[in-house]
Write a protein that holds these residues in place. Structure first.
Motif, PDB file in Angstrom:
ATOM      1  N   SER A  43       0.832  -1.207   0.000  1.00 31.52           N
ATOM      2  CA  SER A  43       0.000   0.000   0.000  1.00 31.52           C
ATOM      3  C   SER A  43       0.865   1.255   0.000  1.00 31.52           C
ATOM      4  O   SER A  43       0.519   2.265  -0.628  1.00 31.52           O
ATOM      5  CB  SER A  43      -0.931  -0.006   1.216  1.00 31.52           C
ATOM      6  N   TYR A 173     -10.047  -4.562   2.419  1.00 33.98           N
ATOM      7  CA  TYR A 173      -8.662  -4.301   2.028  1.00 33.98           C
ATOM      8  C   TYR A 173      -8.409  -4.717   0.581  1.00 33.98           C
ATOM      9  O   TYR A 173      -7.833  -3.951  -0.198  1.00 33.98           O
ATOM     10  CB  TYR A 173      -7.693  -5.042   2.957  1.00 33.98           C
ATOM     11  N   GLN A 177      -7.407  -2.033  -2.194  1.00 31.81           N
ATOM     12  CA  GLN A 177      -6.044  -2.134  -2.702  1.00 31.81           C
ATOM     13  C   GLN A 177      -6.035  -2.395  -4.207  1.00 31.81           C
ATOM     14  O   GLN A 177      -5.173  -1.885  -4.929  1.00 31.81           O
ATOM     15  CB  GLN A 177      -5.290  -3.247  -1.962  1.00 31.81           C
ATOM     16  N   LEU A 238      -8.567   2.116   3.345  1.00 31.78           N
ATOM     17  CA  LEU A 238      -7.297   1.478   3.686  1.00 31.78           C
ATOM     18  C   LEU A 238      -6.715   2.043   4.980  1.00 31.78           C
ATOM     19  O   LEU A 238      -6.142   1.304   5.793  1.00 31.78           O
ATOM     20  CB  LEU A 238      -6.299   1.659   2.541  1.00 31.78           C
TER      21      LEU A 238
END
Length: 270
Positions: A43, A173, A177, A238
């Motif tokens: 990330s 997530y 992502q 996130l």
């Protein structure tokens, strides 16, 4: 009933001593910390790539000349608030990466033989006072609780937070992502339209060119604004996911483990 309770406590103490040396949680906890570190670094890299793409887009200018009057536009400036958020996001991801790295080091330090030795001796002393029905010294109980937290808290919290992540957070997530991973390429594709070719052109050709360029500029503004809104939503998601996994959930689990250890081992006997 009293005998059964003593047997249970004896088994519990023996199990804690054995686990302090055999370290059944350490390997799994290290793997979970490694997995979290890889997610945070991914990330972070995505945030830096998006920041670079937005910086390029912000420096792009479009020259529009309807009717011979020049107008210079910078559609990339639409992403300026998002760029600030991306920089903050990259800082959060860097902090999350450091947190997972510290977690790995603490797991390794918790397995040091001296801690296991002190825990074993303190647990045996605690059991001795308990089985002899003697008053339990307060310092002994507090020492046992501290050693238990030093030896088992970080591995247990690492595994527990990862289990909660897999149960409740992994879907958010993965979705965010995935969107963020392609965001830099999407922003990079929004280059400035090609200027009208120089040379002799009829009036009709120029009007068509200006009209088409105006439509293209509007489309790029709309696309950039849509990309900004989408990126903002997933950046916030996130940030929430990593804050939960590295701060909120670990603190809650640590608090719960400490309360459980105190309730189990600080009971005074008279």
């Amino acid at each position: 009933m009293q005998i059964a309770r003593q047997v249970i406590l004896a088994v519990l103490v023996a199990g804690l001593v054995a686990c302090s040396w055999l370290a059944p949680l350490d390997s799994a906890a290290t793997q979970q910390a490694d997995a979290g570190l890889q997610r945070a670094l991914l990330s972070f890299a995505t945030a830096r790539a998006l920041n670079a793409a937005i910086s390029v887009a912000q420096g792009t200018e479009i020259a529009v000349q309807p009717g011979g009057m020049g107008v210079v536009l910078s559609p990339g400036q639409v992403l300026d608030p998002v760029n600030d958020l991306v920089e903050q996001f990259s800082n959060v991801m860097l902090a999350a990466s450091v947190a997972f790295g510290v977690q790995k080091m603490l797991i390794s330090m918790a397995g040091y033989w001296l801690i296991s030795l002190l825990l074993s001796g303190t647990a045996v002393c605690w059991a001795w006072f308990h089985f002899r029905q003697e008053a339990l010294p307060g310092w002994l109980a507090r020492t046992l609780v501290v050693l238990l937290m030093l030896r088992f808290a970080v591995p247990a919290v690492s595994i527990g937070s990862d289990l909660l992540f897999e149960k409740f957070l992994v879907a958010d997530y993965d979705a965010s992502q995935q969107v963020m991973s392609v965001a830099p390429a999407q922003v990079a594709r929004l280059d400035a339209p090609q200027p009208l070719p120089a040379g002799e052109q009829g009036l009709l050709d120029r009007i068509k060119g200006w009209w088409g360029q105006d439509l293209e500029v509007k489309a790029r503004f709309d696309a950039l604004q849509q990309a900004a809104e989408q990126a903002t939503e997933h950046i916030i998601t996130l940030i929430v996911v990593f804050l939960l996994q590295t701060v909120v959930i670990p603190l809650l689990l640590l608090s719960g483990l400490y309360g459980l250890a105190r309730a189990a081992f600080t009971v005074r006997r008279s």
